[in-house]
Write an enzyme that holds these catalytic residues in place. Structure first.
Site: not given
Length: 389
Positions: A301, A349, A361
């Site tokens: 990420c 994240h 993402h």
């Protein structure tokens, strides 16, 4: 007399009543069946598909959190290794100079001997705390020229600096070893969490996997609904802001117009950079999530967001922990395309906002870079929004 007694009839007594053998066998069977039912695992004890789904999601989250720790340890290790290499090179160069200076001082001692001083003792010279101690002990210091005395002073200074650098190198090596241990631990944690998740999923039947997919679909539909609501809210607030700005400009005249022009210029600059970052992120859609990866073939990420903003000329830090502090925090309602959206209390994240409640993402292991609602794991999962430029 005892030998003439009749044997008691087969059976047992229950509540004072003598039962026949057949009844006894029946009671024994019931008891055994009851024990078996208690001991054997019931199908009701098997976790529900919802529980499995939650457990798998938790494992993936834990793996991603460990991935960011791995990224941080890796970055730290790489930096420290460079520092150690630089220090070791410096120590090697200083040691070479020290050896050359020692030879020069030895030649001075030999020269003094030839002029009538006592014979130079190599062992004494090497064991003396400093060259000056040696020369003082052998009464040579007073007979040296200024150049020779300067050489002794230089040697002492270089010796002190070299010892200091050696100590720095030793300490840096110890720190590097500790960081390498942290790196190894983080890597093992990621691998263990991913292995546990795969093991859980492998135990599901085809029907259970279908139910799991249905649960995921419902979550996505709910996330899309929330994204649509945010998009409507942002559009309304944007319209209200534009109308308020226009009314203020009309009321205050040209002076306000100058300030508005400056603000517009700043907004335009950010939008230009954000467009470049988003264009890069979109071009990565479909590439796999791989923990620790920064491209070009796969990403985790924070590796994706770093690469996207690097393409726009902004050098983001490597990890989510550092990226969340890079730039200006804004409210979710004021999020603009290009902003970074962070998730979970441990900030493990991140995605890049594209507008209308959506982001690009790298989601998790086994998935691919994709567009998805920022509500993909519920509204409570959103930690913060940061504008990086």
């Amino acid at each position: 007399m005892a030998s003439h007694r009749k044997s008691p009839p087969a059976g047992t007594r229950v509540a004072g009543i003598r039962t026949p053998a057949l009844a006894t066998a029946a009671l024994t069977s019931v008891a055994l069946l009851s024990q078996t039912a208690t001991a054997a695992p019931s199908t009701d004890d098997k976790p529900s598909i919802e529980e499995v789904e939650k457990k798998v999601d938790d494992l993936y989250r834990q793996a991603e959190s460990a991935t960011e720790k791995y990224n941080s340890a890796k970055e730290k290790t790489t930096k420290q290794r460079k520092e150690v290499d630089t220090l070791l090179d410096d120590v090697a160069q200083r040691t070479q100079k020290l050896n050359e200076a020692r030879e020069e001082l030895g030649s001075f001692a030999a020269a003094q001997y030839r002029t009538g001083a006592s014979a130079p003792d190599t062992a004494t010279f090497l064991l003396a705390d400093t060259p000056q101690d040696y020369f003082d002990q052998t009464q040579l210091m007073g007979r040296m020229t200024d150049r020779q005395k300067g050489a002794v002073d230089d040697y002492i200074t270089e010796q002190s600096a070299t010892m200091k650098k050696r100590q720095e190198a030793t300490e840096s090596l110890a720190t590097l070893t500790e960081s390498q241990s942290d790196l190894k631990t983080a890597k093992a944690t990621v691998q263990r969490k991913l292995s546990d998740a795969r093991e859980l999923l492998s135990q599901l039947t085809a029907e259970e996997k279908a139910r799991l997919a249905a649960i995921e679909k419902r979550k996505q539909e709910e996330a899309a609904r929330k994204a649509a609501e945010l998009a409507k809210q942002q559009a309304a607030e944007q319209k209200a802001a534009e109308e308020a700005a226009a009314a203020e400009e009309a009321a205050s005249g040209s002076s306000s117009g100058t300030s508005g022009s400056s603000s517009t210029s700043t907004d335009s600059s950010y939008a230009t950079k954000a467009d470049k970052a988003l264009a890069f992120a979109r071009s990565q859609i479909g590439k796999p999530y791989v923990w620790g990866a920064t491209g070009p073939d796969s990403y985790d990420c924070s590796g994706l967001t770093q690469a996207a903003w690097n393409a726009a000329g902004i050098s983001l830090p490597r990890t989510t922990y550092d990226q969340v502090d890079f730039g200006t925090t804004v409210s979710l309602a004021n999020a603009r395309p290009g902003d970074l959206v962070f998730f979970y209390d441990d900030v493990s994240h991140v995605g890049i906002y594209i507008g209308n409640g959506m982001m690009i993402h790298a989601p998790k292991p086994g998935a691919y870079v994709r567009e998805e609602s920022i509500y993909y794991d519920g509204e409570s999962a959103i930690h913060s929004v940061v504008r990086p430029a």
